[in-house]
Design an enzyme around this catalytic site. Structure first.
Site, PDB file in Angstrom:
ATOM      1  N   GLN A 177      -5.492  -3.217  -7.172  1.00  0.00           N
ATOM      2  CA  GLN A 177      -4.917  -4.448  -6.594  1.00  0.00           C
ATOM      3  C   GLN A 177      -4.825  -5.539  -7.652  1.00  0.00           C
ATOM      4  O   GLN A 177      -3.819  -6.238  -7.755  1.00  0.00           O
ATOM      5  CB  GLN A 177      -5.768  -4.917  -5.416  1.00  0.00           C
ATOM      6  CG  GLN A 177      -5.688  -3.963  -4.237  1.00  0.00           C
ATOM      7  CD  GLN A 177      -6.582  -4.357  -3.087  1.00  0.00           C
ATOM      8  OE1 GLN A 177      -7.304  -5.351  -3.166  1.00  0.00           O
ATOM      9  NE2 GLN A 177      -6.546  -3.587  -2.013  1.00  0.00           N
TER      10      GLN A 177
ATOM     11  N   ARG B  23     -19.262  -1.067   2.607  1.00  0.00           N
ATOM     12  CA  ARG B  23     -19.149   0.344   3.025  1.00  0.00           C
ATOM     13  C   ARG B  23     -20.363   1.181   2.633  1.00  0.00           C
ATOM     14  O   ARG B  23     -20.542   2.273   3.178  1.00  0.00           O
ATOM     15  CB  ARG B  23     -17.858   0.965   2.464  1.00  0.00           C
ATOM     16  CG  ARG B  23     -16.634   0.456   3.178  1.00  0.00           C
ATOM     17  CD  ARG B  23     -15.363   1.150   2.750  1.00  0.00           C
ATOM     18  NE  ARG B  23     -14.248   0.663   3.556  1.00  0.00           N
ATOM     19  CZ  ARG B  23     -12.977   0.698   3.179  1.00  0.00           C
ATOM     20  NH1 ARG B  23     -12.653   1.215   2.013  1.00  0.00           N
ATOM     21  NH2 ARG B  23     -12.040   0.240   3.982  1.00  0.00           N
TER      22      ARG B  23
ATOM     23  N   LYS C 157     -15.419  -4.199   0.177  1.00  0.00           N
ATOM     24  CA  LYS C 157     -14.224  -3.694   0.865  1.00  0.00           C
ATOM     25  C   LYS C 157     -14.142  -4.371   2.239  1.00  0.00           C
ATOM     26  O   LYS C 157     -14.738  -5.410   2.456  1.00  0.00           O
ATOM     27  CB  LYS C 157     -14.292  -2.168   0.977  1.00  0.00           C
ATOM     28  CG  LYS C 157     -14.207  -1.469  -0.372  1.00  0.00           C
ATOM     29  CD  LYS C 157     -12.848  -1.661  -0.991  1.00  0.00           C
ATOM     30  CE  LYS C 157     -12.721  -1.027  -2.351  1.00  0.00           C
ATOM     31  NZ  LYS C 157     -11.475  -1.379  -3.014  1.00  0.00           N
TER      32      LYS C 157
ATOM     33  N   SER D  54      -9.520  -2.024 -10.708  1.00  0.00           N
ATOM     34  CA  SER D  54      -8.974  -2.300  -9.375  1.00  0.00           C
ATOM     35  C   SER D  54      -7.460  -2.263  -9.455  1.00  0.00           C
ATOM     36  O   SER D  54      -6.850  -3.015 -10.215  1.00  0.00           O
ATOM     37  CB  SER D  54      -9.437  -3.676  -8.894  1.00  0.00           C
ATOM     38  OG  SER D  54      -8.533  -4.169  -7.931  1.00  0.00           O
TER      39      SER D  54
ATOM     40  N   ASP E 203     -11.602   4.912  -1.721  1.00  0.00           N
ATOM     41  CA  ASP E 203     -11.490   4.750  -0.265  1.00  0.00           C
ATOM     42  C   ASP E 203     -12.053   5.944   0.504  1.00  0.00           C
ATOM     43  O   ASP E 203     -12.205   5.883   1.722  1.00  0.00           O
ATOM     44  CB  ASP E 203     -10.029   4.526   0.130  1.00  0.00           C
ATOM     45  CG  ASP E 203      -9.528   3.160  -0.336  1.00  0.00           C
ATOM     46  OD1 ASP E 203     -10.365   2.258  -0.538  1.00  0.00           O
ATOM     47  OD2 ASP E 203      -8.308   3.008  -0.508  1.00  0.00           O
TER      48      ASP E 203
ATOM     49  N   SER F  13      -0.834   2.376   0.373  1.00  0.00           N
ATOM     50  CA  SER F  13      -0.628   1.724  -0.930  1.00  0.00           C
ATOM     51  C   SER F  13       0.838   1.783  -1.345  1.00  0.00           C
ATOM     52  O   SER F  13       1.407   0.799  -1.825  1.00  0.00           O
ATOM     53  CB  SER F  13      -1.471   2.421  -2.006  1.00  0.00           C
ATOM     54  OG  SER F  13      -2.823   2.165  -1.780  1.00  0.00           O
TER      55      SER F  13
END
Ligand code: S3P
Length: 437
Positions: free
Chosen positions: A176, A352, A348, A174, A321, A22
């Site tokens: 992102q 997941r 993702k 999020s 994650d 990141s």
């Protein structure tokens, strides 16, 4: 590529982690947007970094490997020549973000403010991941962004231009999405605020601030005002998410001691560390220090007796994650661990939740899929099995660690997926494995 992993008699050694993925993305993109030139060292290795480099170079940014920049000889270093906010070139072809959603979503924030046309896409996994979450705020700011399926999937076409600030209140937290909107907000007229349900990783706002941007960060709410960035040198800390695999391996293996040097311990990323400790893991944090505005430390993890926990709510973005490998740790804990509020895991690099349940149940774990998470009854020994990566780096590595902890041989298929964020993973796994107690 197939990897076969067995349980070693002893797990021991010091791990040099790749740079945090990141922070690597942000160090490259924000320095490309800045005026001046900067050295960025200890970047993550792997395909995701190649994706970000490809997109920034496609916009005319000069980024060169540098050999004489004053960092330690062991470090690989890149020099990024910033283009300033309006110095990018209209790309002559489609920008390819590969498997990297961070590359696509952060770059889209940059493209939204550029007075030219661009198209950005990715591999088949990325082209199936949700993009309406960035298209909506960028459109509200004044950019023209279109994509497949009613503007919800990549490829995205962007006609950028002058933007206005907005208050964006997304339904899910999020980093992102927040970063995409904040990067666009650097060039907007008026303030841009992102207010999320709970705090997500804050590397973008930390680095923007260190580069001179007008940013106010207050937990889950961040505001940026029009700013020009000044380049800064960054030595990227060791990857917190890469460290997670070895923390779980050492905590669950009966004869283990692993040292991790220079790991990022930004509190917006240390959910796994906090939860493992709450489960009873013997993890020591040594030599805490700071590096380009990011906290860093050495971690020492040893064999531990773990107890189950409940994981839900505000901690989820801080461990997003690491949830697959936490589910693995829960197989070795006394009692039932329940992970809730983690429906984001379904969008993702793979789904997941189902990928983790698939792999762990093949090994004999008592795991149940929930719509928003996983429930794990600990205490049943794992047995080696054939497990798939689903083309997802974190699933490949979780199954590799499961192989270190299970009786018999575990075969991980499509194991090369680990190279998206951690190309040295399988080598390190072998180096830590000792056949004598
Ligand atoms: C990332 C944010 C997280 C994380 C991803 C990297 C980032 O995604 O899962 O691996 O660098 O901002 P979301 O923002 O979609 O939660």
């Amino acid at each position: 590529m197939i990897q076969t992993v067995g349980r070693p008699a002893r797990l021991e050694g010091a791990v040099a982690l790749p740079g945090d993925k990141s922070i690597s993305h942000r160090a490259l993109l924000l320095n490309a947007l800045a005026s001046g030139a900067a050295h960025v060292s200890n970047l993550c290795h792997g395909d995701d970094r190649a994706s970000m480099l490809r997109c920034l170079r496609g916009l005319g940014t000069r980024i060169v490997k540098h050999s004489d920049c004053g960092v330690t000889a062991a470090d690989e270093c890149f020099r990024v020549h910033g283009r300033g906010s309006d110095g990018f070139d209209e790309p002559s072809t489609v920008l390819d973000a590969g498997n990297s959603a961070t590359t696509l979503r952060l770059t889209a924030g940059l493209l939204a403010a550029q007075p030219f046309f661009s198209v950005i896409t990715g591999d088949s996994a990325l082209r199936s991941r949700p993009m309406a979450r960035i298209v909506a705020p960028l459109t509200q700011m004044g950019a023209a962004v279109t994509g497949r399926r009613g503007n919800s999937l990549a490829p995205l076409a962007v006609h950028g231009g002058s933007l206005r600030g907005i208050v964006h209140e997304p339904a899910e937290s999020s980093a992102q999405v927040k970063s995409c909107v904040l990067i666009a907000g650097l060039h907007a007229i008026g303030a841009t605020t992102v207010s999320q349900p709970s705090e997500s990783r804050d590397h973008t706002e930390r680095m923007m601030k260190a580069m001179g941007a007008d940013v106010d960060a207050n937990g889950a709410e961040v505001t940026v005002r029009r700013s020009e960035l000044k380049s800064i040198d960054v030595r990227v800390p060791g990857d917190t998410s890469g460290a997670a695999f070895w923390l779980v391996a050492a905590s669950c293996h009966p004869n283990a001691r692993v040292t991790l040097e220079g790991v990022g311990i930004n509190p917006t990323r240390t959910g796994l560390l906090d939860i493992l400790k709450a489960m009873g893991a013997r993890i020591r944090i040594e030599n805490p220090r700071e590096n380009a505005g990011e906290p860093v430390a050495d971690l020492v993890a040893e064999s531990s007796d773990l107890s189950a926990v409940e994981v839900s709510g505000g901690v989820i973005p801080r461990i997003i994650d690491e949830l697959p490998v936490l589910a693995l740790a829960a197989c070795f804990a006394r009692g039932r661990t329940v992970i809730r509020d983690a429906q984001e895991l379904r969008v993702k690099e793979s789904d997941r939740i189902s990928a983790t349940v698939d792999g762990l149940s093949r090994m004999g774990a008592r795991v149940e899929e929930r719509p928003d998470g996983i429930s794990i009854q600990g205490g049943t020994p794992l047995t080696g099995a054939e497990c798939r990566s689903f083309g997802d780096h974190r699933i490949a590595m979780t199954m590799g660690i499961a192989g270190l902890l299970a009786g018999g041989a575990t075969v991980v298929t499509d194991a090369e997926a680990a190279a998206v964020s951690y190309p040295g993973f399988w080598t390190t796994l072998n180096e830590l494995s000792h056949q004598r107690p």
